[in-house]
Write an enzyme that holds these catalytic residues in place. Sequence first.
Site, PDB file in Angstrom:
ATOM      1  N   ALA A  70      -0.550   4.387  -7.981  1.00 15.65           N
ATOM      2  CA  ALA A  70      -1.076   5.659  -8.498  1.00 15.65           C
ATOM      3  C   ALA A  70      -2.443   5.921  -7.866  1.00 15.65           C
ATOM      4  O   ALA A  70      -3.195   4.992  -7.576  1.00 15.65           O
ATOM      5  CB  ALA A  70      -1.209   5.577 -10.015  1.00 15.65           C
ATOM      6  N   GLY A 114       2.379   1.299  -8.571  1.00 16.05           N
ATOM      7  CA  GLY A 114       3.482   2.256  -8.644  1.00 16.05           C
ATOM      8  C   GLY A 114       4.328   2.283  -7.385  1.00 16.05           C
ATOM      9  O   GLY A 114       5.478   2.701  -7.415  1.00 16.05           O
TER      10      GLY A 114
HETATM   11  C1  LIG Z   1       2.625   5.930  -9.415  1.00 14.21           C
HETATM   12  C2  LIG Z   1       2.325   5.421 -10.800  1.00 14.21           C
HETATM   13  C3  LIG Z   1       2.538   6.449 -11.849  1.00 14.21           C
HETATM   14  C4  LIG Z   1       1.728   6.166 -13.098  1.00 14.21           C
HETATM   15  C5  LIG Z   1       2.384   6.517 -14.405  1.00 14.21           C
HETATM   16  C6  LIG Z   1       1.366   6.952 -15.474  1.00 14.21           C
HETATM   17  C7  LIG Z   1       1.769   6.607 -16.878  1.00 14.21           C
HETATM   18  C8  LIG Z   1       1.582   5.110 -17.134  1.00 14.21           C
HETATM   19  C9  LIG Z   1       0.113   4.710 -16.992  1.00 14.21           C
HETATM   20  C10 LIG Z   1      -0.139   3.205 -17.150  1.00 14.21           C
HETATM   21  C11 LIG Z   1       0.697   2.415 -16.162  1.00 14.21           C
HETATM   22  C12 LIG Z   1       0.169   2.488 -14.747  1.00 14.21           C
HETATM   23  C13 LIG Z   1       1.269   2.296 -13.752  1.00 14.21           C
HETATM   24  C14 LIG Z   1       0.808   2.178 -12.306  1.00 14.21           C
HETATM   25  C15 LIG Z   1      -0.470   2.238 -11.941  1.00 14.21           C
HETATM   26  C16 LIG Z   1      -0.931   2.049 -10.536  1.00 14.21           C
HETATM   27  O1  LIG Z   1      -0.244   2.071  -9.547  1.00 14.21           O
HETATM   28  S1  LIG Z   1      -2.618   1.783 -10.492  1.00 14.21           S
HETATM   29  C17 LIG Z   1      -2.989   1.502  -8.776  1.00 14.21           C
HETATM   30  C18 LIG Z   1      -2.474   0.167  -8.307  1.00 14.21           C
HETATM   31  N1  LIG Z   1      -2.874  -0.049  -6.922  1.00 14.21           N
HETATM   32  C19 LIG Z   1      -3.993  -0.731  -6.589  1.00 14.21           C
HETATM   33  O2  LIG Z   1      -4.708  -1.230  -7.430  1.00 14.21           O
HETATM   34  C20 LIG Z   1      -4.285  -0.877  -5.111  1.00 14.21           C
HETATM   35  C21 LIG Z   1      -5.697  -0.357  -4.828  1.00 14.21           C
HETATM   36  N2  LIG Z   1      -6.025  -0.534  -3.419  1.00 14.21           N
HETATM   37  C22 LIG Z   1      -6.502  -1.708  -2.951  1.00 14.21           C
HETATM   38  O3  LIG Z   1      -6.615  -2.700  -3.635  1.00 14.21           O
HETATM   39  C23 LIG Z   1      -6.862  -1.740  -1.484  1.00 14.21           C
HETATM   40  O4  LIG Z   1      -6.845  -0.437  -0.986  1.00 14.21           O
HETATM   41  C24 LIG Z   1      -5.930  -2.615  -0.629  1.00 14.21           C
HETATM   42  C25 LIG Z   1      -4.502  -2.225  -0.837  1.00 14.21           C
HETATM   43  C26 LIG Z   1      -6.159  -4.078  -0.973  1.00 14.21           C
HETATM   44  C27 LIG Z   1      -6.300  -2.407   0.844  1.00 14.21           C
HETATM   45  O5  LIG Z   1      -7.673  -2.697   1.011  1.00 14.21           O
HETATM   46  P1  LIG Z   1      -8.408  -2.248   2.353  1.00 14.21           P
HETATM   47  O6  LIG Z   1      -7.576  -2.611   3.512  1.00 14.21           O
HETATM   48  O7  LIG Z   1      -9.799  -2.767   2.251  1.00 14.21           O
HETATM   49  O8  LIG Z   1      -8.435  -0.676   2.290  1.00 14.21           O
HETATM   50  P2  LIG Z   1      -9.306   0.210   1.281  1.00 14.21           P
HETATM   51  O9  LIG Z   1     -10.590   0.587   1.956  1.00 14.21           O
HETATM   52  O10 LIG Z   1      -9.379  -0.414  -0.049  1.00 14.21           O
HETATM   53  O11 LIG Z   1      -8.366   1.495   1.112  1.00 14.21           O
HETATM   54  C28 LIG Z   1      -8.337   2.489   2.120  1.00 14.21           C
HETATM   55  C29 LIG Z   1      -8.639   3.800   1.422  1.00 14.21           C
HETATM   56  O12 LIG Z   1      -7.544   4.050   0.495  1.00 14.21           O
HETATM   57  C30 LIG Z   1      -8.086   4.240  -0.801  1.00 14.21           C
HETATM   58  N3  LIG Z   1      -7.135   3.723  -1.775  1.00 14.21           N
HETATM   59  C31 LIG Z   1      -6.451   2.574  -1.706  1.00 14.21           C
HETATM   60  N4  LIG Z   1      -5.642   2.437  -2.774  1.00 14.21           N
HETATM   61  C32 LIG Z   1      -5.831   3.551  -3.546  1.00 14.21           C
HETATM   62  C33 LIG Z   1      -5.259   4.003  -4.807  1.00 14.21           C
HETATM   63  N5  LIG Z   1      -4.324   3.319  -5.443  1.00 14.21           N
HETATM   64  N6  LIG Z   1      -5.725   5.176  -5.305  1.00 14.21           N
HETATM   65  C34 LIG Z   1      -6.675   5.897  -4.629  1.00 14.21           C
HETATM   66  N7  LIG Z   1      -7.218   5.525  -3.420  1.00 14.21           N
HETATM   67  C35 LIG Z   1      -6.788   4.356  -2.916  1.00 14.21           C
HETATM   68  C36 LIG Z   1      -9.398   3.472  -0.787  1.00 14.21           C
HETATM   69  O13 LIG Z   1     -10.238   3.955  -1.824  1.00 14.21           O
HETATM   70  C37 LIG Z   1      -9.905   3.785   0.592  1.00 14.21           C
HETATM   71  O14 LIG Z   1     -10.369   5.120   0.565  1.00 14.21           O
HETATM   72  P3  LIG Z   1     -11.680   5.494   1.466  1.00 14.21           P
HETATM   73  O15 LIG Z   1     -12.786   4.611   0.951  1.00 14.21           O
HETATM   74  O16 LIG Z   1     -11.906   6.942   1.206  1.00 14.21           O
HETATM   75  O17 LIG Z   1     -11.285   5.169   2.877  1.00 14.21           O
END
Ligand SMILES: CCCCCCCCCCCCC/C=C/C(=O)SCCNC(=O)CCNC(=O)[C@H](O)C(C)(C)COP(=O)(O)OP(=O)(O)OC[C@H]1O[C@@H](n2cnc3c(N)ncnc32)[C@H](O)[C@@H]1OP(=O)(O)O
Length: 263
Positions: A70, A114
């Site tokens: 998400a 997600g």
């Molecule tokens: C689709 C789900 C629907 C939800 C349903 C809602 C109802 C239920 C709610 C409760 C249940 C929740 C269910 C699911 C929830 C989720 O999915 S929460 C998100 C889970 N994902 C993460 O935690 C991953 C987050 N990202 C990271 O940890 C890192 O990006 C990485 C994968 C380890 C990679 O690291 P690295 O190589 O250092 O790159 P980064 O610089 O971190 O990332 C590049 C840019 O991308 C942005 N980014 C990465 N992930 C996300 C994200 N999930 N959301 C928004 N943005 C993300 C990151 O900020 C960087 O951006 P910039 O700084 O602008 O370059």
Amino acid sequence: MNEGTENPVPVLNVTREGAVATIRIDRPPANAVDPAMIEEFLTVLAPLADDPAVRCVVLTGTGRFFVAGADIAVMRDLSDANQAKMRRWIDVQRALERAPKPVVAAMNGHALGGGAELSLACDLRILADNASFGFPEMALGLFPGAGGSQRLPRLVGPHLAKRLMIDGVRLSARRALELGLVDVVVPQEEFAETVAATARTLAAKPTAAIALLKRVVDEGYGLPIEEALAREEKGVQELMRSADAAEGLQAFLDKRPPEFTGR
Ligand SMILES: CCCCCCCCCCCCC/C=C/C(=O)SCCNC(=O)CCNC(=O)[C@H](O)C(C)(C)COP(=O)(O)OP(=O)(O)OC[C@H]1O[C@@H](n2cnc3c(N)ncnc32)[C@H](O)[C@@H]1OP(=O)(O)O
């Protein structure tokens, strides 16, 4: 792209190659999910599911990401209205599960939260060897509540599922394969060709039989055995009326390869 808001431009690119349709997710920087992507998914999936000429659907991402989960900036809006929009991700997953054809999660990059939950609704999970896979929601104060808390236990059992979701670790591709979370791990340089070849093979199978199999498994799983066998029986009755069943059986007797049409 406006961070964390409705996408002004499409983020899903649908292409066709023969009987294979590919949905490529392209929402920089991480293919994170927001309400607009969810609605776009539902819009593009419907005709692909209904079109009998589409006999395999492939979901894939771009660059380093399959789907990073998400969009965390969007999730910050904890209002019921926003959560309801995001929770339609469940409808995307059910559309994949109910699609009357094989659906492949071709995870080119990080499949997290997600994104990993989406892949659990697919029939085959292929992961590139330099990608990670996992359910890191716990680090955000959440749990995988977009289908993961229910599909993961069905895949690996409740104990390991709870451990993976409590630990919230990002698994290497090799470890995800060892744990049975993905079906195939492919070197990045071979990924595109392996996915294409796999999709072509799936598209040449008896699609109607796959559709019925997905339905009877989905409907019967968890039911008392008598009720489950009744669901199977309904599917078998349809199966034995299919053109592909006749072709498959006859081809064996003719000692020739079957030519399935998917009907
Ligand atoms: C689709 C789900 C629907 C939800 C349903 C809602 C109802 C239920 C709610 C409760 C249940 C929740 C269910 C699911 C929830 C989720 O999915 S929460 C998100 C889970 N994902 C993460 O935690 C991953 C987050 N990202 C990271 O940890 C890192 O990006 C990485 C994968 C380890 C990679 O690291 P690295 O190589 O250092 O790159 P980064 O610089 O971190 O990332 C590049 C840019 O991308 C942005 N980014 C990465 N992930 C996300 C994200 N999930 N959301 C928004 N943005 C993300 C990151 O900020 C960087 O951006 P910039 O700084 O602008 O370059």
